[in-house]
Write an enzyme that holds these catalytic residues in place. Structure first.
Site, PDB file in Angstrom:
ATOM      1  N   CYS A   1      32.628  47.214  48.146  1.00 40.20           N
ATOM      2  CA  CYS A   1      31.447  47.984  47.751  1.00 40.20           C
ATOM      3  C   CYS A   1      31.432  49.325  48.465  1.00 40.20           C
ATOM      4  CB  CYS A   1      30.172  47.218  48.064  1.00 40.20           C
ATOM      5  SG  CYS A   1      29.934  47.012  49.816  1.00 40.20           S
TER       6      CYS A   1
ATOM      7  N   GLU B   1      31.219  31.526  43.106  1.00 37.24           N
ATOM      8  CA  GLU B   1      31.984  30.422  42.507  1.00 37.24           C
ATOM      9  C   GLU B   1      33.478  30.739  42.451  1.00 37.24           C
ATOM     10  OE1 GLU B   1      29.792  32.367  41.170  1.00 37.24           O
ATOM     11  OE2 GLU B   1      30.378  33.076  39.165  1.00 37.24           O
ATOM     12  N   ARG B   2      33.827  32.023  42.666  1.00 34.96           N
ATOM     13  CA  ARG B   2      35.249  32.378  42.640  1.00 34.96           C
ATOM     14  C   ARG B   2      35.938  32.122  43.980  1.00 34.96           C
ATOM     15  NH1 ARG B   2      35.281  34.498  37.945  1.00 34.96           N
ATOM     16  NH2 ARG B   2      33.710  35.987  37.249  1.00 34.96           N
TER      17      ARG B   2
ATOM     18  N   LYS C   1      24.574  29.752  48.482  1.00 39.39           N
ATOM     19  CA  LYS C   1      25.369  29.619  47.259  1.00 39.39           C
ATOM     20  C   LYS C   1      26.462  30.676  47.298  1.00 39.39           C
ATOM     21  CE  LYS C   1      25.549  31.390  43.254  1.00 39.39           C
ATOM     22  NZ  LYS C   1      27.010  31.409  43.037  1.00 39.39           N
TER      23      LYS C   1
END
Ligand code: NAD
Length: 511
Positions: free
Chosen positions: A299, A194-195, A191
């Site tokens: 990060c 979604e961006r 998955k």
């Protein structure tokens, strides 16, 4: 470019003319049946991504499950060959006349083309590492543990594994996950964020072209429902997550509660300690690149600097260098940093800068009001430097995830170490010094999982593992390296006794 846009987004059959991202189920790129779409946009909408329906997610898992036994049974040499072809296809995609993956990342995510190339390249290195599976997956043996008895172990795949990825490295982070899992014989449900869903779709196509059987990789899109589905589904054995603490801690707990292995790489606040004996030129260049590059949406961004003693005199020069960075759309020539991922992200970053002023810090360089010609509505924040920051301030405590460097000052190295070790995050840190003993002391005493000595972003190469610690990681087995193989395999240990005397009694003669 429009070529990129329309290869990976299919022209929609729905009322809007905005193109849509497909799902990848059982070896086919299929349009979702759902009517609930999310926009893909840093600012202007370029596409729509579906929230997969329950039936579609079920179909994806069923496909992974069906494909598992045969894939696990495929010889390790065949799986290695697939990965050798895959690394070749990704490399070819980086050629100047193709650059499809890179353009797609810049289109969706906004980062510069150079940063997009780095994104693909660091992922490619993990695929290359996966090609060493024939050494990495070896078990152990101990002959003659007692008379006629030998002991040996195999590393075997787990079954169906799943990955949940963040927006900031659309190629690298999915490539930390499914190639390592699949080369071990697992099948995988991915998955993507979604961006930035497109890069994963293109990577799936290249993997398919490398010869993996249908069903070994399935891709669903979505947000909370898709994540809950993954955490709860009894057929999923392990979850790899990379993203924020809020999502990661939730997924770690929910997935673990359902008996799964979970590895979760999460947020950070990475400190660069600048000693007065450092090489000034190199240190300031590295600080600027590591704090503001990729608009600070890394990060491992070096988002906090601690200037020790006289090093604080270099601050005005740091500001001058940061001012020279060119802020522009990612596909514009010469851009050093692009926009933030959404208008909300920009608002959040600006609020955190405001909090610094309110809580008594000083803004040495303010990027809040920046305007980029031709992109007046873009989510740009220019390089920002906040000094006189104290550990109790909000801008120090929160991960800003924008092009903002917060600066603290101390008199001694020991005070600097205390600040870093009192911070809950343990992703990365760097020290800048020309004194080996100082570097050694820092590396040994600092409680952070990845340390750079005159290296600002010490992300380990894939033959090692990504070893963020404390609040930056949940789980006990890290991404890639040998640890990655351990995460995606389970041991079976066989104790076997063959007595020579018995052999005379059997086997029966073959007719
Ligand atoms: P995010 O947590 O918002 O999203 C990551 C994934 O989790 C996405 O696929 C998203 O759909 C899902 N998600 C988001 N919120 C959720 C929720 N409440 N419940 C369930 N699922 C949810 O992260 P992001 O904004 O995409 O990425 C930025 C964050 O990722 C930063 O904190 C950054 O430090 C971190 N990050 C860490 C590493 C690392 O290796 N430590 C690498 C890259 C990014």
């Amino acid at each position: 470019s429009s070529k990129v846009k329309f290869t990976w987004y299919s022209a929609s059959s729905f009322s809007s003319s905005v193109p849509t991202v497909k799902l990848f189920i059982d070896g086919k790129f299929v349009e979702s049946k759902i009517q609930a779409w999310m926009s893909v946009a840093t600012n202007e909408v370029i596409g729509r991504v579906p929230q997969a329906t329950k039936a579609e997610m079920d179909a994806a898992i069923a496909s992974c499950k069906r494909a598992f036994p045969a894939w696990a049974d495929t010889s390790v040499l065949s799986r290695q060959q697939v990965m050798l072809r895959y690394q070749q296809l990704i490399k070819e995609n980086l050629r100047r006349d193709i650059l499809e993956l890179i353009s797609l990342i810049t289109l969706e995510q906004g980062k510069t083309l150079a940063d997009a190339e780095g994104d693909v390249f660091r992922g490619l290195q993990v695929v290359e590492h996966a090609c060493s599976v024939t050494s990495l997956m070896l078990g152990e043996t101990m002959p003659s543990i007692t008379k006629d008895m030998d002991l040996y172990s195999y590393r075997l795949p787990l079954g169906v594994c799943a990955g949940i990825a963040p927006f900031n490295f659309p190629a690298m982070i999915p490539l930390w996950m499914f190639p390592m899992a699949m080369v071990c014989g697992n099948t995988f449900l991915m998955k993507p964020s979604e961006r930035v869903p497109g890069a994963t779709m293109l990577l799936a196509k290249l993997l398919q072209d490398s010869g993996v059987p249908d069903g070994t990789l399935n891709i669903i899109h979505g947000q909370h429902e898709a994540v809950n589905f993954i955490c709860d589904h009894p057929n999923i054995k392990a979850i790899s997550f990379v993203g924020s603490n809020q999502a990661g801690e939730y997924i770690f707990e929910r997935g673990s509660r359902h008996g799964k292995r979970v590895q979760a790489n999460m947020g950070a606040k990475n400190h660069g300690v600048v000693m007065p004996d450092a090489n000034k030129e190199n240190t300031l260049n590295q600080l600027v690149g590591a704090a503001f590059g990729a608009a600070g949406q890394r990060c491992m961004a070096l988002s906090t600097a601690i200037f020790v003693g006289e090093a604080k005199k270099w601050l005005p020069e740091l500001v001058e260098r940061a001012k020279n960075l060119r802020v522009n759309a990612g596909d514009q020539p010469g851009a050093d940093l692009g926009p933030l991922i959404t208008p909300q992200a920009k608002e959040r970053v600006c609020d955190l800068i405001d909090s610094g002023t309110k809580e008594g810090a000083s803004i040495l360089l303010d990027g809040r009001k920046i305007k980029v010609k031709g992109y007046e509505n873009g989510n740009f924040v220019g390089p920002t430097i906040i000094s006189n920051v104290k550990p109790n301030m909000t801008c120090y405590k929160e991960e800003i995830f924008g092009p903002v460097l917060v600066v603290l000052e101390t008199e001694t190295l020991d005070e600097a170490i205390k600040i870093v070790n009192d911070n809950p995050y343990g992703n990365g840190t760097a020290i800048f010094t020309t004194n080996g003993a100082t570097a050694r002391k820092y590396s040994h005493l600092v409680d952070v999982g990845q340390v750079g000595v005159n290296v600002p972003i010490p992300v380990p190469l894939p033959m090692f593992s990504f070893t963020g610690s404390r609040s930056s990681f949940r789980g006990d087995t890290n991404f890639y390296g040998k640890q990655g193989i351990h995460f995606y395999t389970q041991l079976k240990t066989i104790t076997s006794q063959w007595k020579e005397d018995d052999a005379t009694l059997s086997p029966p003669a073959v007719a």
